[in-house]
Design an enzyme around this catalytic site. Sequence first.
Site, short mmCIF file in Angstrom:
data_model
loop_
_atom_site.label_atom_id
_atom_site.label_comp_id
_atom_site.label_asym_id
_atom_site.label_seq_id
_atom_site.Cartn_x
_atom_site.Cartn_y
_atom_site.Cartn_z
N GLY A 86 0.78 -1.23 0.00
CA GLY A 86 0.00 0.00 0.00
C GLY A 86 0.81 1.28 0.00
N GLN A 87 2.13 1.18 -0.13
CA GLN A 87 2.96 2.39 -0.13
C GLN A 87 2.69 3.17 -1.42
OE1 GLN A 87 7.19 1.70 0.30
NE2 GLN A 87 7.64 3.88 0.56
N THR A 88 2.36 4.46 -1.27
CA THR A 88 2.08 5.31 -2.43
C THR A 88 3.12 6.39 -2.63
OG1 THR A 88 0.61 6.70 -1.11
CG2 THR A 88 -0.42 4.91 -2.37
N HIS A 93 8.04 6.31 5.47
CA HIS A 93 7.42 7.13 6.51
C HIS A 93 6.65 6.23 7.47
CE1 HIS A 93 4.82 7.03 2.95
NE2 HIS A 93 3.78 7.13 3.76
N HIS A 95 3.69 5.95 10.10
CA HIS A 95 2.41 6.54 10.50
C HIS A 95 2.22 6.35 12.00
CE1 HIS A 95 0.52 7.01 6.46
NE2 HIS A 95 1.38 6.05 6.15
#
Length: 125
Positions: A86-88, A93, A95
């Site tokens: 799901g890394q866009t 980073h 969360h």
Amino acid sequence: MTDCPFCNPDNILLENDLAFAKYDQYPVSPGHVLVMPKRHTASWFDLTAEEQTAMFVLANQAKKLLDERYAPAGYNLGINCGEAAGQTIMHVHLHIIPRYFGDVPNPRGGIRAVIAAKQDYTHWV
């Protein structure tokens, strides 16, 4: 990287020599913070041990700040590594997502909800 939104940060909340933190532009909950290294690197696993430590130091500082400002009941911490996860934005980073009683009907399973069918594991227990 000129096209990376995390390589030229604005509105920095917390910072040290190797990393910085800022509020998420699209927060999941009030107080949602991102912690990232200053060096452009896509994956957590490509960071140096010093960069990982610097991020964790800021994560602890962010938690203290969020406790004072928002008083959440809990937290989810997560890092998406790779498109399949799901890394866009391909700048690693972390969360830090404050959680509040009643923010979802059933929080059991927490981070397991990334694969919805695996969130409720009560039948395994």
